[in-house]
Structure formats: C-alpha cells, structure tokens
Design a protein around this motif. Structure first.
Motif, PDB file in Angstrom:
ATOM      1  N   ALA A   1      35.045 -52.845  11.042  1.00 45.14           N
ATOM      2  CA  ALA A   1      34.184 -54.028  11.133  1.00 45.14           C
ATOM      3  C   ALA A   1      35.076 -55.264  11.218  1.00 45.14           C
ATOM      4  CB  ALA A   1      33.270 -54.109   9.929  1.00 45.14           C
ATOM      5  N   LEU A   2      34.844 -56.091  12.224  1.00 45.12           N
ATOM      6  CA  LEU A   2      35.679 -57.270  12.437  1.00 45.12           C
ATOM      7  C   LEU A   2      35.006 -58.558  12.008  1.00 45.12           C
ATOM      8  CD1 LEU A   2      37.097 -56.381  15.969  1.00 45.12           C
ATOM      9  CD2 LEU A   2      38.155 -55.998  13.726  1.00 45.12           C
ATOM     10  N   GLY A   3      33.694 -58.533  11.869  1.00 49.91           N
ATOM     11  CA  GLY A   3      32.962 -59.736  11.488  1.00 49.91           C
ATOM     12  C   GLY A   3      31.827 -59.986  12.452  1.00 49.91           C
ATOM     13  N   GLY A   4      31.202 -61.117  12.297  1.00 50.33           N
ATOM     14  CA  GLY A   4      30.067 -61.385  13.148  1.00 50.33           C
ATOM     15  C   GLY A   4      29.735 -62.846  13.252  1.00 50.33           C
ATOM     16  N   SER A   5      28.585 -63.076  13.847  1.00 48.62           N
ATOM     17  CA  SER A   5      28.122 -64.416  14.116  1.00 48.62           C
ATOM     18  C   SER A   5      26.617 -64.343  14.323  1.00 48.62           C
ATOM     19  CB  SER A   5      28.824 -64.954  15.373  1.00 48.62           C
ATOM     20  OG  SER A   5      28.476 -66.297  15.611  1.00 48.62           O
ATOM     21  N   ALA A   6      26.027 -65.427  14.760  1.00 46.02           N
ATOM     22  CA  ALA A   6      24.616 -65.456  15.143  1.00 46.02           C
ATOM     23  C   ALA A   6      24.501 -66.263  16.422  1.00 46.02           C
ATOM     24  CB  ALA A   6      23.768 -66.075  14.043  1.00 46.02           C
ATOM     25  N   THR A   7      23.493 -65.957  17.213  1.00 43.34           N
ATOM     26  CA  THR A   7      23.317 -66.666  18.479  1.00 43.34           C
ATOM     27  C   THR A   7      22.912 -68.113  18.229  1.00 43.34           C
ATOM     28  OG1 THR A   7      21.045 -65.835  18.637  1.00 43.34           O
ATOM     29  CG2 THR A   7      22.758 -64.592  19.813  1.00 43.34           C
ATOM     30  N   ASP A   8      23.417 -68.996  19.085  1.00 39.84           N
ATOM     31  CA  ASP A   8      23.126 -70.417  18.976  1.00 39.84           C
ATOM     32  C   ASP A   8      21.891 -70.779  19.808  1.00 39.84           C
ATOM     33  OD1 ASP A   8      23.984 -70.506  21.650  1.00 39.84           O
ATOM     34  OD2 ASP A   8      25.894 -71.465  21.180  1.00 39.84           O
ATOM     35  N   ALA A   9      21.649 -72.058  20.020  1.00 42.05           N
ATOM     36  CA  ALA A   9      20.470 -72.526  20.755  1.00 42.05           C
ATOM     37  C   ALA A   9      20.446 -72.030  22.194  1.00 42.05           C
ATOM     38  CB  ALA A   9      20.405 -74.045  20.717  1.00 42.05           C
ATOM     39  N   ASP A  10      21.611 -71.665  22.738  1.00 35.90           N
ATOM     40  CA  ASP A  10      21.691 -71.113  24.092  1.00 35.90           C
ATOM     41  C   ASP A  10      21.682 -69.585  24.083  1.00 35.90           C
ATOM     42  OD1 ASP A  10      21.804 -73.590  25.410  1.00 35.90           O
ATOM     43  OD2 ASP A  10      23.967 -73.739  25.072  1.00 35.90           O
ATOM     44  N   GLY A  11      21.483 -68.974  22.905  1.00 40.91           N
ATOM     45  CA  GLY A  11      21.473 -67.523  22.794  1.00 40.91           C
ATOM     46  C   GLY A  11      22.864 -66.910  22.848  1.00 40.91           C
ATOM     47  N   ARG A  12      23.898 -67.726  22.680  1.00 39.40           N
ATOM     48  CA  ARG A  12      25.280 -67.262  22.808  1.00 39.40           C
ATOM     49  C   ARG A  12      25.977 -67.163  21.460  1.00 39.40           C
ATOM     50  NH1 ARG A  12      26.738 -67.225  28.019  1.00 39.40           N
ATOM     51  NH2 ARG A  12      25.344 -68.335  29.429  1.00 39.40           N
ATOM     52  N   CYS A  13      26.889 -66.199  21.355  1.00 38.43           N
ATOM     53  CA  CYS A  13      27.813 -66.086  20.217  1.00 38.43           C
ATOM     54  C   CYS A  13      29.168 -66.536  20.727  1.00 38.43           C
ATOM     55  CB  CYS A  13      27.908 -64.639  19.727  1.00 38.43           C
ATOM     56  SG  CYS A  13      26.573 -64.156  18.665  1.00 38.43           S
ATOM     57  N   LYS A  14      29.550 -67.737  20.370  1.00 40.75           N
ATOM     58  CA  LYS A  14      30.798 -68.294  20.887  1.00 40.75           C
ATOM     59  C   LYS A  14      31.984 -68.076  19.953  1.00 40.75           C
ATOM     60  CE  LYS A  14      28.443 -71.743  23.606  1.00 40.75           C
ATOM     61  NZ  LYS A  14      28.112 -73.147  23.772  1.00 40.75           N
ATOM     62  N   ASP A  15      31.734 -67.507  18.773  1.00 44.18           N
ATOM     63  CA  ASP A  15      32.807 -67.404  17.784  1.00 44.18           C
ATOM     64  C   ASP A  15      32.985 -65.985  17.252  1.00 44.18           C
ATOM     65  OD1 ASP A  15      30.389 -67.390  16.477  1.00 44.18           O
ATOM     66  OD2 ASP A  15      30.950 -68.859  14.960  1.00 44.18           O
TER      67      ASP A  15
END
Length: 132
Positions: free
Chosen positions: A41-55
């Motif tokens: 497991a490397l980690g995660g994120s959540a989608t932003d207002a554009d539906g993208r995970c940029k990080d």
C-alpha cells in the motif's frame, strides 16, 4: 512523474449518470514487483472538483503491477442522500449505495511510462481504459 527506472500513475473519474466529474471519491494506490509478490500500500487521495487525483504517491522502483482501489459506495450514498433531499419521491432502485461498492483496477506498468487510467462510473456499472 515517471523516470527511466519508475512508472507514474494518474486517474480521474467521470460520473456518466450525470455527465460530471465524481467529486470526493477515495482512491488508494498499491504496487507490487510481480505476479507472485505481495501488494504494498502506497497511500491514497480523493478526487477533486474536476474528478482528478493529482497527488497520488510515486511508484517505487521495480514496480510491475499497480492497483487502484476506488471507494465509490460513499460517493453514491452522498449523491442519493442529496437527491432525496431535493426530491423525496426519488424513484431509484431503493438500494442504498451502489451495486459495485468498490472498484479495483489492476494493470501492468513498465519503467519510464506514464499511465493515466480514467474510470467512467454510474450506479450500476463502470468502464476503465488507458488514457493519455
């Protein structure tokens, strides 16, 4: 960002039931060095207002397989709650959440390449592809 010894991954989610980005969907990134290796497991994120995970986290050197785990049930639960608040006589199936509560996408990578993996999502199905 990919290097000559690593690959890189990005994703976005489009909710095709409304024709808009899916905001706030949790995405977890895991990697392994081959078919018989354990997932890391490397980690995660959540989608932003554009539906993208940029990080999303960088992939470690030697990664051969990547898995993206999308937690879509909380997204659809919130969407359903918002819809019921706006229109209490909502005629959906009556089921809470989503038919697919999670979407797990596993794919192979090679060093030096970038992989953009979009998820097209609706309450009763999904599609995924290698984007650019």
């Amino acid at each position: 960002m990919s290097t000559s010894t690593t690959a890189s991954v990005s994703t976005h989610i489009l909710d095709t039931s409304i024709g808009r980005p899916a905001v706030g969907v949790g995405v977890q990134l895991s990697a392994r060095s081959g078919r018989d290796a354990d997932w890391q497991a490397l980690g995660g994120s959540a989608t932003d207002a554009d539906g993208r995970c940029k990080d999303l986290p960088a992939l470690p050197e030697g990664t051969a397989h990547v898995r993206l785990d999308f937690a879509v049930e909380p997204y659809f639960e919130k969407k359903q709650a918002d819809a019921q608040q706006d229109a209490p006589a909502n005629r959906d199936s009556g089921a809470a959440g989503a038919f697919f509560p999670e979407v797990a996408i596993t794919f192979a990578v090679v060093p030096g390449e970038h992989y953009h993996v979009p998820l097209l999502l609706n309450p009763f199905g999904y599609s995924v592809y290698r984007g650019s």
